[in-house]
Design a protein around this motif. Sequence first.
Motif, PDB file in Angstrom:
ATOM      1  N   THR A 107      -8.943  11.608  14.441  1.00 53.39           N
ATOM      2  CA  THR A 107      -8.741  10.500  13.501  1.00 53.39           C
ATOM      3  C   THR A 107      -8.285   9.255  14.255  1.00 53.39           C
ATOM      4  N   PRO A 108      -8.955   8.123  14.058  1.00 58.33           N
ATOM      5  CA  PRO A 108      -8.497   6.882  14.687  1.00 58.33           C
ATOM      6  C   PRO A 108      -7.137   6.461  14.134  1.00 58.33           C
ATOM      7  N   PRO A 109      -6.349   5.763  14.939  1.00 59.54           N
ATOM      8  CA  PRO A 109      -5.056   5.270  14.452  1.00 59.54           C
ATOM      9  C   PRO A 109      -5.231   4.362  13.238  1.00 59.54           C
ATOM     10  N   GLY A 110      -4.292   4.455  12.297  1.00 60.90           N
ATOM     11  CA  GLY A 110      -4.283   3.571  11.137  1.00 60.90           C
ATOM     12  C   GLY A 110      -5.076   4.057   9.942  1.00 60.90           C
ATOM     13  N   VAL A 111      -5.770   5.184  10.056  1.00 59.31           N
ATOM     14  CA  VAL A 111      -6.545   5.707   8.925  1.00 59.31           C
ATOM     15  C   VAL A 111      -5.571   6.326   7.922  1.00 59.31           C
ATOM     16  N   MET A 112      -5.735   5.980   6.643  1.00 54.08           N
ATOM     17  CA  MET A 112      -4.821   6.480   5.613  1.00 54.08           C
ATOM     18  C   MET A 112      -4.999   7.973   5.396  1.00 54.08           C
ATOM     19  N   PRO A 113      -3.930   8.661   4.975  1.00 52.85           N
ATOM     20  CA  PRO A 113      -4.063  10.082   4.650  1.00 52.85           C
ATOM     21  C   PRO A 113      -4.858  10.286   3.365  1.00 52.85           C
ATOM     22  N   CYS A 114      -5.506  11.438   3.261  1.00 59.76           N
ATOM     23  CA  CYS A 114      -6.248  11.805   2.055  1.00 59.76           C
ATOM     24  C   CYS A 114      -5.300  12.528   1.103  1.00 59.76           C
ATOM     25  N   PRO A 115      -5.122  12.020  -0.105  1.00 61.94           N
ATOM     26  CA  PRO A 115      -4.287  12.740  -1.067  1.00 61.94           C
ATOM     27  C   PRO A 115      -5.009  13.978  -1.599  1.00 61.94           C
ATOM     28  N   PRO A 116      -4.251  14.966  -2.106  1.00 65.78           N
ATOM     29  CA  PRO A 116      -4.892  16.144  -2.692  1.00 65.78           C
ATOM     30  C   PRO A 116      -5.745  15.762  -3.904  1.00 65.78           C
ATOM     31  N   ALA A 117      -6.782  16.549  -4.130  1.00 67.91           N
ATOM     32  CA  ALA A 117      -7.661  16.314  -5.282  1.00 67.91           C
ATOM     33  C   ALA A 117      -6.954  16.747  -6.557  1.00 67.91           C
ATOM     34  N   PRO A 118      -7.204  16.085  -7.668  1.00 65.60           N
ATOM     35  CA  PRO A 118      -8.055  14.901  -7.832  1.00 65.60           C
ATOM     36  C   PRO A 118      -7.326  13.656  -7.333  1.00 65.60           C
ATOM     37  N   ALA A 119      -8.109  12.730  -6.779  1.00 59.43           N
ATOM     38  CA  ALA A 119      -7.501  11.528  -6.214  1.00 59.43           C
ATOM     39  C   ALA A 119      -8.494  10.376  -6.200  1.00 59.43           C
ATOM     40  N   THR A 120      -7.939   9.195  -6.108  1.00 60.55           N
ATOM     41  CA  THR A 120      -8.708   7.970  -5.892  1.00 60.55           C
ATOM     42  C   THR A 120      -8.000   7.177  -4.816  1.00 60.55           C
ATOM     43  N   ILE A 121      -8.761   6.753  -3.811  1.00 60.36           N
ATOM     44  CA  ILE A 121      -8.208   5.883  -2.781  1.00 60.36           C
ATOM     45  C   ILE A 121      -9.011   4.591  -2.760  1.00 60.36           C
ATOM     46  N   THR A 122      -8.372   3.539  -2.342  1.00 63.32           N
ATOM     47  CA  THR A 122      -9.037   2.248  -2.194  1.00 63.32           C
ATOM     48  C   THR A 122      -8.682   1.679  -0.832  1.00 63.32           C
ATOM     49  N   GLY A 123      -9.533   0.807  -0.347  1.00 63.50           N
ATOM     50  CA  GLY A 123      -9.263   0.192   0.941  1.00 63.50           C
ATOM     51  C   GLY A 123     -10.244  -0.911   1.246  1.00 63.50           C
ATOM     52  N   ILE A 124     -10.033  -1.528   2.381  1.00 62.79           N
ATOM     53  CA  ILE A 124     -10.880  -2.616   2.860  1.00 62.79           C
ATOM     54  C   ILE A 124     -11.354  -2.258   4.257  1.00 62.79           C
ATOM     55  N   ILE A 125     -12.660  -2.191   4.430  1.00 62.90           N
ATOM     56  CA  ILE A 125     -13.257  -1.883   5.724  1.00 62.90           C
ATOM     57  C   ILE A 125     -13.566  -3.200   6.428  1.00 62.90           C
TER      58      ILE A 125
ATOM     59  N   VAL B 146     -17.601   5.213   9.503  1.00 68.14           N
ATOM     60  CA  VAL B 146     -16.276   4.706   9.107  1.00 68.14           C
ATOM     61  C   VAL B 146     -15.448   5.874   8.580  1.00 68.14           C
ATOM     62  N   TRP B 147     -14.201   5.959   9.009  1.00 68.61           N
ATOM     63  CA  TRP B 147     -13.240   6.919   8.456  1.00 68.61           C
ATOM     64  C   TRP B 147     -12.609   6.286   7.224  1.00 68.61           C
ATOM     65  N   LEU B 148     -12.685   6.958   6.076  1.00 62.57           N
ATOM     66  CA  LEU B 148     -12.067   6.449   4.842  1.00 62.57           C
ATOM     67  C   LEU B 148     -10.643   6.978   4.682  1.00 62.57           C
ATOM     68  N   CYS B 149     -10.430   8.255   5.023  1.00 59.89           N
ATOM     69  CA  CYS B 149      -9.101   8.858   5.014  1.00 59.89           C
ATOM     70  C   CYS B 149      -9.158  10.128   5.837  1.00 59.89           C
ATOM     71  N   SER B 150      -7.996  10.622   6.254  1.00 51.66           N
ATOM     72  CA  SER B 150      -7.982  11.849   7.047  1.00 51.66           C
ATOM     73  C   SER B 150      -6.595  12.463   7.051  1.00 51.66           C
ATOM     74  N   ASN B 151      -6.577  13.797   7.042  1.00 49.74           N
ATOM     75  CA  ASN B 151      -5.349  14.561   7.231  1.00 49.74           C
ATOM     76  C   ASN B 151      -5.367  15.272   8.581  1.00 49.74           C
ATOM     77  N   LEU B 152      -6.330  14.943   9.423  1.00 54.17           N
ATOM     78  CA  LEU B 152      -6.441  15.524  10.757  1.00 54.17           C
ATOM     79  C   LEU B 152      -5.575  14.739  11.739  1.00 54.17           C
ATOM     80  N   ALA B 153      -5.280  15.360  12.847  1.00 49.53           N
ATOM     81  CA  ALA B 153      -4.497  14.699  13.892  1.00 49.53           C
ATOM     82  C   ALA B 153      -5.306  13.566  14.529  1.00 49.53           C
ATOM     83  N   SER B 154      -4.619  12.748  15.282  1.00 51.29           N
ATOM     84  CA  SER B 154      -5.263  11.662  16.013  1.00 51.29           C
ATOM     85  C   SER B 154      -5.144  11.964  17.506  1.00 51.29           C
ATOM     86  N   PRO B 155      -6.256  12.099  18.251  1.00 54.07           N
ATOM     87  CA  PRO B 155      -7.621  12.149  17.785  1.00 54.07           C
ATOM     88  C   PRO B 155      -7.945  13.487  17.125  1.00 54.07           C
TER      89      PRO B 155
END
Length: 168
Positions: free
Chosen positions: A99-117, A88-97
């Motif tokens: 990265t699958p479409p719809g994957v949220m971007p990764c914020p710079p550290a420090p960070a917390t992300i939440t989501g529903i798989i 499962v992709w949780l987040c990505s700053n890479l291009a698609s492909p």
Amino acid sequence: MKRLILFALLGCAPIAGAWAQTPNNEFIGNLRGANEVPALSTTAKGEFRSYVYNDTLRFKLSYARLEGSVTQAHIHLGQPAVNGGIAVWLCSNLASPPTPPGVMPCPPAPATITGIITPNMVVGPAAQGLAPGEFNELIRSMLKGITYANVHSDLFPGGEARGKVNPP
């Protein structure tokens, strides 16, 4: 007799469906550079928490002190000390492909992300027996202790902080 039939039917429910109404099926992973393969000397750390609820996996990923800029984060299928494929992709700053479409971007550290798989977010790895969409198989793998979460950076493209995902 009716109770016996009801219990028998409930016992045949799929794994995620059997957990549908209880948000206490939790999984936790403590991410550290020392858990990467090979182990890294880095200040990076993080935490992955998730629980099964209504046939979904709700997650929270926190990461901090990365020495590189975060590029992506995933759940992988792989036992300790072995690198495995992306489940499962949780987040990505890479291009698609890739990265699958719809994957949220990764914020710079420090960070917390939440989501529903959801089942459609499970991408594999088919070569390891986890086909795209096999949500229940992902949960079974998490219960067996053969999944890990990790955060990748530009300094450590293979992963900078990793943690085995286990029930508490």
